[in-house]
Design a protein around this motif. Structure first.
Motif, PDB file in Angstrom:
ATOM      1  N   VAL A  74       0.848  -1.191   0.000  1.00  0.00           N
ATOM      2  CA  VAL A  74       0.000   0.000   0.000  1.00  0.00           C
ATOM      3  C   VAL A  74       0.885   1.243   0.000  1.00  0.00           C
ATOM      4  CG1 VAL A  74      -1.879  -1.155   1.226  1.00  0.00           C
ATOM      5  CG2 VAL A  74      -0.139   0.097   2.534  1.00  0.00           C
ATOM      6  N   GLY A  75       0.301   2.342  -0.461  1.00  0.00           N
ATOM      7  CA  GLY A  75       0.986   3.626  -0.404  1.00  0.00           C
ATOM      8  C   GLY A  75       0.393   4.471   0.709  1.00  0.00           C
ATOM      9  N   VAL A  76       1.247   5.082   1.510  1.00  0.00           N
ATOM     10  CA  VAL A  76       0.806   5.901   2.648  1.00  0.00           C
ATOM     11  C   VAL A  76       1.387   7.303   2.490  1.00  0.00           C
ATOM     12  CG1 VAL A  76       0.796   6.180   5.152  1.00  0.00           C
ATOM     13  CG2 VAL A  76       0.744   3.873   4.155  1.00  0.00           C
ATOM     14  N   SER A 123      -2.696  10.894  -3.807  1.00  0.00           N
ATOM     15  CA  SER A 123      -2.630   9.472  -3.479  1.00  0.00           C
ATOM     16  C   SER A 123      -3.756   8.669  -4.113  1.00  0.00           C
ATOM     17  CB  SER A 123      -2.645   9.276  -1.962  1.00  0.00           C
ATOM     18  OG  SER A 123      -3.769   9.905  -1.384  1.00  0.00           O
ATOM     19  N   GLY A 124      -4.662   9.344  -4.824  1.00  0.00           N
ATOM     20  CA  GLY A 124      -5.704   8.629  -5.559  1.00  0.00           C
ATOM     21  C   GLY A 124      -5.168   7.750  -6.671  1.00  0.00           C
ATOM     22  N   ILE A 125      -3.882   7.893  -6.989  1.00  0.00           N
ATOM     23  CA  ILE A 125      -3.263   7.030  -8.001  1.00  0.00           C
ATOM     24  C   ILE A 125      -3.155   5.589  -7.516  1.00  0.00           C
ATOM     25  CG2 ILE A 125      -0.951   7.579  -7.148  1.00  0.00           C
ATOM     26  CD1 ILE A 125      -1.954   6.695 -10.781  1.00  0.00           C
ATOM     27  N   CYS A 217     -10.685   9.189  -8.549  1.00  0.00           N
ATOM     28  CA  CYS A 217     -10.161   8.889  -7.218  1.00  0.00           C
ATOM     29  C   CYS A 217      -9.252  10.013  -6.746  1.00  0.00           C
ATOM     30  CB  CYS A 217      -9.395   7.563  -7.236  1.00  0.00           C
ATOM     31  SG  CYS A 217      -8.977   6.968  -5.580  1.00  0.00           S
ATOM     32  N   GLY A 218      -9.458  10.436  -5.506  1.00  0.00           N
ATOM     33  CA  GLY A 218      -8.644  11.496  -4.940  1.00  0.00           C
ATOM     34  C   GLY A 218      -9.431  12.308  -3.942  1.00  0.00           C
ATOM     35  N   PRO A 219      -9.034  13.566  -3.726  1.00  0.00           N
ATOM     36  CA  PRO A 219      -9.784  14.417  -2.803  1.00  0.00           C
ATOM     37  C   PRO A 219     -11.173  14.747  -3.325  1.00  0.00           C
ATOM     38  CG  PRO A 219      -7.896  15.589  -3.735  1.00  0.00           C
ATOM     39  CD  PRO A 219      -7.859  14.204  -4.271  1.00  0.00           C
ATOM     40  N   LEU A 220     -12.067  15.069  -2.414  1.00  0.00           N
ATOM     41  CA  LEU A 220     -13.470  15.305  -2.770  1.00  0.00           C
ATOM     42  C   LEU A 220     -13.612  16.362  -3.855  1.00  0.00           C
ATOM     43  CD1 LEU A 220     -16.526  15.025  -2.310  1.00  0.00           C
ATOM     44  CD2 LEU A 220     -16.301  16.665  -0.429  1.00  0.00           C
ATOM     45  N   GLY A 221     -12.871  17.465  -3.754  1.00  0.00           N
ATOM     46  CA  GLY A 221     -13.017  18.550  -4.724  1.00  0.00           C
ATOM     47  C   GLY A 221     -12.755  18.108  -6.146  1.00  0.00           C
ATOM     48  N   LEU A 222     -11.686  17.351  -6.356  1.00  0.00           N
ATOM     49  CA  LEU A 222     -11.346  16.889  -7.695  1.00  0.00           C
ATOM     50  C   LEU A 222     -12.370  15.885  -8.206  1.00  0.00           C
ATOM     51  CD1 LEU A 222      -9.377  16.672 -10.119  1.00  0.00           C
ATOM     52  CD2 LEU A 222      -8.236  14.819  -8.868  1.00  0.00           C
ATOM     53  N   VAL A 223     -12.741  14.923  -7.377  1.00  0.00           N
ATOM     54  CA  VAL A 223     -13.694  13.892  -7.801  1.00  0.00           C
ATOM     55  C   VAL A 223     -15.044  14.521  -8.148  1.00  0.00           C
ATOM     56  CG1 VAL A 223     -14.992  11.866  -7.034  1.00  0.00           C
ATOM     57  CG2 VAL A 223     -12.539  12.035  -6.551  1.00  0.00           C
ATOM     58  N   ALA A 224     -15.505  15.450  -7.323  1.00  0.00           N
ATOM     59  CA  ALA A 224     -16.785  16.108  -7.594  1.00  0.00           C
ATOM     60  C   ALA A 224     -16.714  16.923  -8.883  1.00  0.00           C
ATOM     61  CB  ALA A 224     -17.169  17.003  -6.417  1.00  0.00           C
TER      62      ALA A 224
END
Length: 353
Positions: A74-76, A123-125, A217-224
């Protein structure tokens, strides 16, 4: 179910991120078999409290009849004030043992012919890396377009691994990068990928209507923003899949009057066993169940990871927020137990459904 797994490696990715690799004992390989895009929850005790965090698996999935992975990676990324991420970057070492939940999640791309695309941030990658590597290795009739947004080249997770995939499948993997805080010689001009920019960019990159699946996938702002752009471009909701990695703004708690005065009864089925318990005023369904069944599944308790997904069998609940369930899941009666407050004297949920 959680199992204690030994840490095999902790490897730096960027200044603020690492990969953590766990060894999977031979007898547990089948239990830790996962689909590309799934995640694991990691549990650690600290100062008398329990910390749980969810991280996506980043490696490709071997084709059947492989019995399951020998390792999980996993990536952290370091999160400000994040207890587990700080521990992972500064203290965690090979040989340490942590409790790891078996893989879960529905943000999945099973290999099949077609054209697919992803819009990811930071980290959505991580889950999308597993999806791309698995898809292109196992399905020669598949193509993938990856649009990724990061702050800078130095902060970009899995930069070399994505580049290797591009070198391996140059005709089938299209890679577009945007940096929000740094100019780059090639690729997109710097700046955030907002709705307006994505609505103009996506049709210039690929035939939007021909894409069989979009993965955000990623932060809410980008996904929305990406979801709104795709809706503006006429993409059917059924082709859009999303997973939120970070929610900036906290949700406001629901009105106390909406809950059952004095509490009610919660009945839950988990691992084939059912039980009924009195709920206390203000408790979520998950909190009631955890007081009586500590093995109930959960990770973030924030409505993001979906680990506590269950089917509402009877009664009514109010979900404070939901960033994990697809519309078709809520329509089918699924709820997030960590966000669900009973609205009727009796509520029944099924974690096994």
């Amino acid at each position: 179910m959680f199992h204690p797994l030994r840490v095999a490696e902790v490897s730096p990715l960027t200044d603020d991120s690492v990969t953590v690799t766990f060894e999977v004992p031979e007898e547990l390989r089948g239990e830790y078999r996962y689909a590309p895009g799934q995640h694991i929850a990691i549990r650690r005790g600290a100062d008398g409290a329990e910390i749980r965090r969810t991280y996506s698996l980043c490696d490709p999935v071997a084709a059947p009849p492989d019995p399951g992975p020998r390792r999980l990676r996993v990536g952290v990324r370091l999160v400000e004030t994040g207890e587990f991420s700080t521990y992972a970057l500064k203290e965690l070492a090979p040989g340490d043992v942590l409790d790891v939940l078996t893989p879960a999640g529905r943000f999945v791309l099973e290999p099949r012919p077609g054209r697919f695309a992803a819009v990811v941030g930071g980290s959505g990658i991580t889950p999308v890396l597993s999806q791309i590597a698995t898809l292109l290795a196992r399905e020669p009739q598949a193509r993938f377009c990856l649009i990724r947004s990061d702050r800078s080249a130095a902060s970009t997770m899995f930069l070399d691994e994505v580049a290797e995939l591009k070198d391996r499948w140059p005709e089938r993997l299209q890679l577009v990068s945007a940096l929000s805080r740094e100019e780059q010689q090639t690729g997109l001009p710097s700046g955030r990928l907002d709705e307006e920019r994505l609505a103009a960019l996506l049709p210039a990159l690929l035939p939007v209507a021909a894409v069989d699946g979009w993965y955000l996938c990623g932060p809410l702002g980008l996904v929305a923003a990406a979801e709104r752009a795709l809706r503006k471009l006429g993409v059917p909701r059924s082709r859009v899949h999303q997973e939120i990695f970070h929610v900036d703004e906290p949700s406001a708690p629901g009105p106390a009057a909406a809950a059952v005065p004095g509490g009610g009864t919660v009945r839950a089925t988990l691992d084939g066993r059912a039980g009924s318990w009195r709920s206390q005023a203000g408790e979520t369904v998950l909190e009631t169940v955890l007081r009586n069944r500590p093995d109930a599944p959960f990770a973030c308790k924030g409505g993001v990871c979906g680990t506590c997904r269950s089917r509402l069998v009877s009664g009514e609940v109010r979900m404070d927020r939901n960033f994990a369930l697809e519309p078709e899941e809520t329509e089918a009666g699924y709820v997030l137990a960590c966000q669900s407050h009973p609205l009727t004297p009796e509520v029944e949920v099924d974690f096994d459904a």
